[in-house]
Structures are given as structure tokens and as C-alpha cells.
Motif scaffolding. Structure first.
Motif, PDB file in Angstrom:
ATOM      1  N   VAL A 191       0.858  -1.180   0.000  1.00 16.43           N
ATOM      2  CA  VAL A 191       0.000   0.000   0.000  1.00 16.43           C
ATOM      3  C   VAL A 191       0.898   1.235   0.000  1.00 16.43           C
ATOM      4  N   PHE A 192       0.460   2.265  -0.723  1.00 16.45           N
ATOM      5  CA  PHE A 192       1.157   3.545  -0.703  1.00 16.45           C
ATOM      6  C   PHE A 192       0.188   4.611  -0.213  1.00 16.45           C
ATOM      7  N   ILE A 193       0.649   5.413   0.751  1.00 16.62           N
ATOM      8  CA  ILE A 193      -0.154   6.496   1.315  1.00 16.62           C
ATOM      9  C   ILE A 193       0.496   7.827   0.959  1.00 16.62           C
ATOM     10  N   THR A 194      -0.291   8.753   0.436  1.00 18.23           N
ATOM     11  CA  THR A 194       0.185  10.107   0.197  1.00 18.23           C
ATOM     12  C   THR A 194      -1.002  11.055   0.318  1.00 18.23           C
ATOM     13  N   GLY A 195      -0.811  12.304  -0.091  1.00 16.36           N
ATOM     14  CA  GLY A 195      -1.879  13.266   0.054  1.00 16.36           C
ATOM     15  C   GLY A 195      -2.835  13.310  -1.120  1.00 16.36           C
ATOM     16  N   GLU A 196      -2.294  13.220  -2.342  1.00 18.59           N
ATOM     17  CA  GLU A 196      -3.093  13.438  -3.542  1.00 18.59           C
ATOM     18  C   GLU A 196      -3.008  12.244  -4.477  1.00 18.59           C
ATOM     19  N   ILE A 197      -3.989  12.127  -5.355  1.00 23.76           N
ATOM     20  CA  ILE A 197      -3.963  11.131  -6.416  1.00 23.76           C
ATOM     21  C   ILE A 197      -4.243  11.824  -7.739  1.00 23.76           C
ATOM     22  N   SER A 198      -3.547  11.411  -8.795  1.00 25.93           N
ATOM     23  CA  SER A 198      -3.793  11.900 -10.143  1.00 25.93           C
ATOM     24  C   SER A 198      -4.277  10.734 -11.002  1.00 25.93           C
TER      25      SER A 198
END
Length: 249
Positions: A191-198
Motif C-alpha cells: 500500500v502507498f499512502i500520500t496526500g493526492e492522487i492523479s
């Protein structure tokens, strides 16, 4: 107690080591204010709302992650930029900003502090300039982890991709780090967690089986600024207050 602007700046530079990073804007002192510092206000972004709140609290310095300068912006001091700079100069407030250096600090940075909030401990780095963190995580599936993130950050998250398989490795990088997704996959993340998705990341998540959690740019970066500013303030005997200006992004 009070300290000098030079001592305050030197303390932040020693802690965050901005010379190690290639960044799109200047790290360190962005607007010069008074020389004697007693009170620091920290926040995520040097918005007008934060500056006005700092003025109300009689701050001598503001410490932020996002300063006045963004990638590709017009360099003229007009409009909203004039309003922010005018307020800082009129009240003789120093503005200090640290972007990538604050993301990367191994203990007080945005990534380390988000890991603390989520109960994750990194044992490796990945991505450009080793900004991404990765470590073990024991979760039944990606949905279970997404629920934890949502609860910890008190905001809804977007989960895309495989959500049924067990999670054993979690990668994360705060803010707008969706471009790090392929590096996280290569590093072995489930799993990858970040703030934004494109747009591209949704397809990659579905095709690779590595889940993607977008938890908000602002929401994932609320923790480094107060941690670093609080540390320096305590070191120098200064007053410190974190002001969170809400941002749905």
C-alpha cells in the motif's frame, strides 16, 4: 526569553540541513522581520489567514512547510502575494519556510510524524532524494489500513486498488507525492499512502495490485511544522504555537 533572528535561523538550518536538497523554492528565511524573537507561530502554509492569525498572537516569526514561492509561479509582488508580504513587513514578522528538508527529517519531519500518527515505523527510504518512507505493517487488508488513516487524520480518504490481500509493507510520502507511486511499488510496498492522487495512479493501483490511499495534501502535512518548530522553540526557550488553517485539499 528571546533570541536573535540569526540564532533562530541557524538552529533551523542545523536541524533540517536544507543544503542537502534540490528544491523549487528557497528554504530558510523568506521574509526578514525583527531581529529579536520571543514568539514563534508554526503552520502548514504561509497563507494570509495564517499570517493574520500570527499577527493576532503577536508572533515575531512564522515557521511553515509551504512558503511564499511555488513551482513555476510568477515572481511579481502583486495581488495575493503583495497582501501577504505587506502584512509581514508591516508587522516586522520573519517568515521561515522549509519544504523538502521538513518532509525528510527522520524524526521531526512530515513523513516521520505521519508515521508516528499512523503507528508506522520506517525501515527504509525510496523515491527522489530518498523522501519516501517504507516499513512493516500488519493489516488484514488495505481497507483496514485506510480506515485507520481516516480515523487518525479525521478526514475521508480515497482508496484505489486491491483491498482484499493482507498488507505487510506500507510506503508513504506526504503531500503531493503521487509521482512516487511507481518507486513505492518497486520498493515492495503493498500500500502507498500520500496526500493526492492523479489520473495515472488509479490505473497503476488496479493493474499492479498495490493499493493507493490519498489522504489529503494538507491533512498529511500537519505534523512536521509543529514538531520541528516546537523542538527549536524549546531549545531556545521561546514561546511556540501551532495554528492549523483548515484546507480541504
Amino acid at each position: 526569553m528571546s533570541t536573535s533572528r540569526h540564532t533562530l535561523l541557524s538552529s533551523f538550518n542545523e536541524l533540517l540541513q536544507p543544503e542537502r536538497f534540490k528544491d523549487y523554492g528557497p528554504n530558510g528565511l523568506q521574509v526578514e522581520g525583527k531581529d529579536s524573537i520571543e514568539r514563534i507561530v508554526s503552520g502548514v502554509t504561509a497563507s494570509r489567514a495564517l499570517i493574520e492569525a500570527a499577527i493576532a498572537r503577536r508572533a515575531d516569526a512564522i515557521f511553515v512547510h509551504h512558503g511564499l514561492f511555488w513551482r513555476g509561479m510568477d515572481g511579481r509582488i502583486t495581488g495575493w502575494m503583495k497582501q501577504r508580504v505587506q502584512l509581514l513587513l508591516a508587522h516586522d514578522i520573519n517568515l521561515l519556510a522549509y519544504h523538502l528538508p521538513l518532509d525528510a527529517h527522520p524524526v521531526l519531519g512530515n513523513n516521520a510524524q505521519l508515521g508516528r500518527v499512523l503507528g508506522l515505523q520506517a525501515d527504509g527510504r525510496f523515491g527522489d532524494q530518498d523522501l519516501g518512507f517504507i516499513g512493516p505493517g500488519e493489516f488484514a487488508d488495505a481497507r483496514t489500513l485506510a480506515d485507520r488513516v481516516q480515523s487518525a487524520l479525521a478526514r475521508s480518504v480515497t482508496l484505489v486498488g486491491e483491498s482484499a490481500r493482507p498488507v505487510r509493507r506500507v510506503a508513504w510520502c506526504t503531500g503531493g507525492a503521487q509521482g512516487f507511486f511507481e518507486s513505492a511499488i518497486a520498493a515492495g510496498a503493498d500500500v502507498f499512502i500520500t496526500g493526492e492522487i492523479s489520473e495515472p495512479q488509479a490505473h497503476l493501483a488496479r493493474e499492479t495490485g498495490v493499493a493507493f490511499i490519498a489522504a489529503g495534501h494538507h491533512a498529511t502535512e500537519r505534523y512536521g511544522a509543529p514538531a520541528a518548530a516546537g523542538h527549536v522553540a524549546a531549545l531556545l526557550g521561546l514561546e511556540h504555537q501551532f495554528i492549523d488553517i483548515d484546507n480541504p485539499a
